[in-house]
Scaffold this motif. Sequence first.
Motif, short mmCIF file in Angstrom:
data_model
loop_
_atom_site.label_atom_id
_atom_site.label_comp_id
_atom_site.label_asym_id
_atom_site.label_seq_id
_atom_site.Cartn_x
_atom_site.Cartn_y
_atom_site.Cartn_z
N GLU A 1 -4.65 1.34 -10.51
CA GLU A 1 -3.61 2.29 -10.90
C GLU A 1 -3.86 3.69 -10.34
OE1 GLU A 1 -0.78 1.68 -12.71
OE2 GLU A 1 -1.34 -0.41 -12.40
N ALA A 2 -5.11 3.99 -10.05
CA ALA A 2 -5.45 5.34 -9.56
C ALA A 2 -4.80 5.57 -8.20
CB ALA A 2 -6.97 5.49 -9.45
N SER A 3 -4.49 6.85 -7.91
CA SER A 3 -3.87 7.16 -6.62
C SER A 3 -4.52 8.40 -6.01
CB SER A 3 -2.38 7.40 -6.78
OG SER A 3 -2.17 8.62 -7.49
N ILE A 4 -4.41 8.50 -4.70
CA ILE A 4 -4.96 9.66 -4.00
C ILE A 4 -4.24 10.93 -4.45
CG2 ILE A 4 -5.15 10.75 -1.72
CD1 ILE A 4 -5.70 7.93 -0.59
N THR A 5 -2.93 10.85 -4.64
CA THR A 5 -2.22 12.06 -5.10
C THR A 5 -2.63 12.42 -6.53
OG1 THR A 5 -0.35 10.66 -5.72
CG2 THR A 5 -0.20 11.77 -3.60
N GLY A 6 -2.96 11.41 -7.35
CA GLY A 6 -3.49 11.69 -8.68
C GLY A 6 -4.80 12.46 -8.59
N ALA B 1 -12.66 15.05 -9.77
CA ALA B 1 -11.30 14.61 -10.10
C ALA B 1 -11.18 13.09 -9.99
CB ALA B 1 -10.29 15.29 -9.16
N ALA B 2 -11.85 12.52 -8.98
CA ALA B 2 -11.82 11.06 -8.81
C ALA B 2 -12.46 10.36 -10.01
CB ALA B 2 -12.54 10.67 -7.52
N ALA B 3 -13.54 10.96 -10.56
CA ALA B 3 -14.20 10.35 -11.72
C ALA B 3 -13.21 10.25 -12.88
CB ALA B 3 -15.43 11.17 -12.12
N ILE B 4 -12.42 11.31 -13.09
CA ILE B 4 -11.43 11.30 -14.18
C ILE B 4 -10.31 10.31 -13.87
CG2 ILE B 4 -9.85 12.70 -15.58
CD1 ILE B 4 -12.83 13.47 -15.83
N GLU B 5 -9.76 10.39 -12.64
CA GLU B 5 -8.64 9.52 -12.25
C GLU B 5 -9.03 8.03 -12.34
OE1 GLU B 5 -5.53 10.20 -11.58
OE2 GLU B 5 -4.75 8.59 -10.33
N PHE B 6 -10.15 7.65 -11.73
CA PHE B 6 -10.58 6.24 -11.78
C PHE B 6 -10.99 5.85 -13.20
CE2 PHE B 6 -11.57 6.87 -7.11
CZ PHE B 6 -10.63 5.97 -6.64
N GLY B 7 -11.66 6.77 -13.91
CA GLY B 7 -12.11 6.47 -15.28
C GLY B 7 -10.95 6.23 -16.22
N GLU B 8 -9.89 7.05 -16.08
CA GLU B 8 -8.75 6.91 -17.00
C GLU B 8 -7.80 5.79 -16.60
OE1 GLU B 8 -6.62 10.55 -17.59
OE2 GLU B 8 -8.30 11.52 -18.62
N ARG B 9 -7.55 5.65 -15.29
CA ARG B 9 -6.49 4.76 -14.85
C ARG B 9 -6.99 3.45 -14.26
NH1 ARG B 9 -2.14 7.55 -11.42
NH2 ARG B 9 -0.85 5.99 -12.49
N GLY B 10 -8.29 3.37 -13.92
CA GLY B 10 -8.81 2.19 -13.25
C GLY B 10 -8.49 2.26 -11.77
N PHE B 11 -9.21 1.46 -10.97
CA PHE B 11 -9.08 1.56 -9.52
C PHE B 11 -7.66 1.28 -9.05
CE2 PHE B 11 -9.11 -0.19 -5.24
CZ PHE B 11 -9.75 0.83 -4.56
N MET C 1 0.84 -1.20 0.00
CA MET C 1 0.00 0.00 0.00
C MET C 1 0.88 1.25 0.00
SD MET C 1 -3.30 -0.69 0.13
CE MET C 1 -4.17 0.58 1.02
N THR C 2 0.61 2.17 -0.91
CA THR C 2 1.32 3.44 -0.91
C THR C 2 0.45 4.54 -0.30
OG1 THR C 2 0.46 3.90 -3.10
CG2 THR C 2 2.62 2.88 -3.00
N THR C 3 -0.73 4.17 0.14
CA THR C 3 -1.66 5.17 0.68
C THR C 3 -1.16 5.69 2.03
OG1 THR C 3 -3.38 3.80 -0.27
CG2 THR C 3 -4.09 5.55 1.21
N PRO C 4 -1.02 7.00 2.20
CA PRO C 4 -0.63 7.54 3.50
C PRO C 4 -1.70 7.20 4.54
CG PRO C 4 -0.62 9.25 1.79
CD PRO C 4 -1.25 8.04 1.19
N THR C 5 -1.27 6.99 5.77
CA THR C 5 -2.21 6.65 6.83
C THR C 5 -3.02 7.88 7.24
OG1 THR C 5 -0.60 5.06 7.61
CG2 THR C 5 -2.41 5.57 9.10
N PRO C 6 -4.34 7.79 7.21
CA PRO C 6 -5.15 8.95 7.60
C PRO C 6 -5.25 9.03 9.12
CG PRO C 6 -6.56 7.11 7.01
CD PRO C 6 -5.15 6.64 6.81
N PRO C 7 -5.62 10.19 9.67
CA PRO C 7 -5.85 10.30 11.11
C PRO C 7 -6.87 9.24 11.54
CG PRO C 7 -6.11 12.44 10.02
CD PRO C 7 -5.93 11.43 8.95
N ALA C 8 -6.57 8.49 12.59
CA ALA C 8 -7.40 7.35 12.95
C ALA C 8 -8.67 7.74 13.68
CB ALA C 8 -6.60 6.39 13.83
N ASP C 9 -8.72 9.01 14.15
CA ASP C 9 -9.88 9.37 14.98
C ASP C 9 -11.04 9.95 14.19
OD1 ASP C 9 -8.68 12.59 16.18
OD2 ASP C 9 -8.51 11.57 14.24
N LYS C 10 -10.93 9.93 12.87
CA LYS C 10 -12.01 10.51 12.07
C LYS C 10 -12.86 9.43 11.42
CE LYS C 10 -10.23 15.02 11.16
NZ LYS C 10 -9.95 15.98 10.09
#
Lengths: 207, 207
Positions: free
Chosen positions: B44-49, B32-42, B1-10
């Motif tokens: 390959e898509a990234s939060i920074t993308g 933006a997520a619609a474009i990122e997921f639509g173009e790259r697929g789930f 996983m390359t996803t940064p860890t989010p604050p756990a209390d939210k």
Amino acid sequence: MTTPTPPADKGPADKAPRTERGRRTLRKLLDAAAIEFGERGFHEASITGITRRAGTALGSFYTYFNSKDEIFRALVDDLSGKVREAARSARQQDLPALETERASLTGFLRFASEHKEIYRIIDECEFVDPDSFRLHYRNTARRIHERLAEGIRKGELREDLGEAHAWAIMGMNVFLGLRYAVWSEDAGAEEVAELANSILREGIAKR
Amino acid sequence: MTTPTPPADKGPADKAPRTERGRRTLRKLLDAAAIEFGERGFHEASITGITRRAGTALGSFYTYFNSKDEIFRALVDDLSGKVREAARSARQQDLPALETERASLTGFLRFASEHKEIYRIIDECEFVDPDSFRLHYRNTARRIHERLAEGIRKGELREDLGEAHAWAIMGMNVFLGLRYAVWSEDAGAEEVAELANSILREGIAKR
């Protein structure tokens, strides 16, 4: 990649089975691949998972396929052919056009309820091999279009029917299969095919 | 996983935007997520993308979502709502039942041709989040079923129409959208909606 490297000198043309035993092995591999890809999805599925389910040696796999991608493509082509055969074998020759549609859908629904994995495999194909995905639906729509054209020739169907009507009928059939053959079987194949056929016979308006 | 860890209390309950500016940021992230997921697929898509496309800071993402999975689910829910609105806003109040179906399909086809990514995202949802996938189609079929029930109440539609007819109509609409709004636009939305509507008006048999 955890996929073992296959012998580099073998192309697809070398790979068709030449003996009855070879054909049986290929059949076992494709049937095992349907279960493996259907249960685990493309990314989790493995070649060793396929050969274990098929009860064949790993070498047998590479007699027929170079990679996981290659057997996946072959499987989609195989399933596409089975869908075609399930619809075709369910209908007698020379049925009236509307009865041909009813019998084709009944055959498809029965096939889908016995092979629920086909939806997941064909749907995943959109991502793994988009060309095969399009080919499957273009071929299916073309066959419906040809049946409609035959019904027009026989004077049974509206003369303005064309490709879009074939796509509409295919969409009906695919979604009825998803709902009533794969997700839940709370209505039988004949019953669902009759409900769909009633739309093709008379539409949905009150007479 | 390359996803940064989010604050756990939210938890999700904390995450609805409280200000107009917050709503705009959330909107930008979903678009933006619609474009990122639509173009790259789930996969390959990234939060920074997503945040780069949205022009927002990474911290803004975690104000509203805990993970890539979570924004994907929110996006499917958002798109499902947009499909509903596209169909609803295309039809006037008190249209005859068959005209309601025609207008709904025209609205959907126009929406799909402007948002071709919805097919890939909804279809990939079958693998990423099967519950949301089923919910999208169950909700869509339920709305069609409600429209059919209203047409029956008004005395315009066959009294035997039920859930399976709604699934059949949904399937027609989805596949006509795939073929004529996403793959190729060789026929316009009105033309395709009329071809489909003719099946609902009169079926496909010669009169």
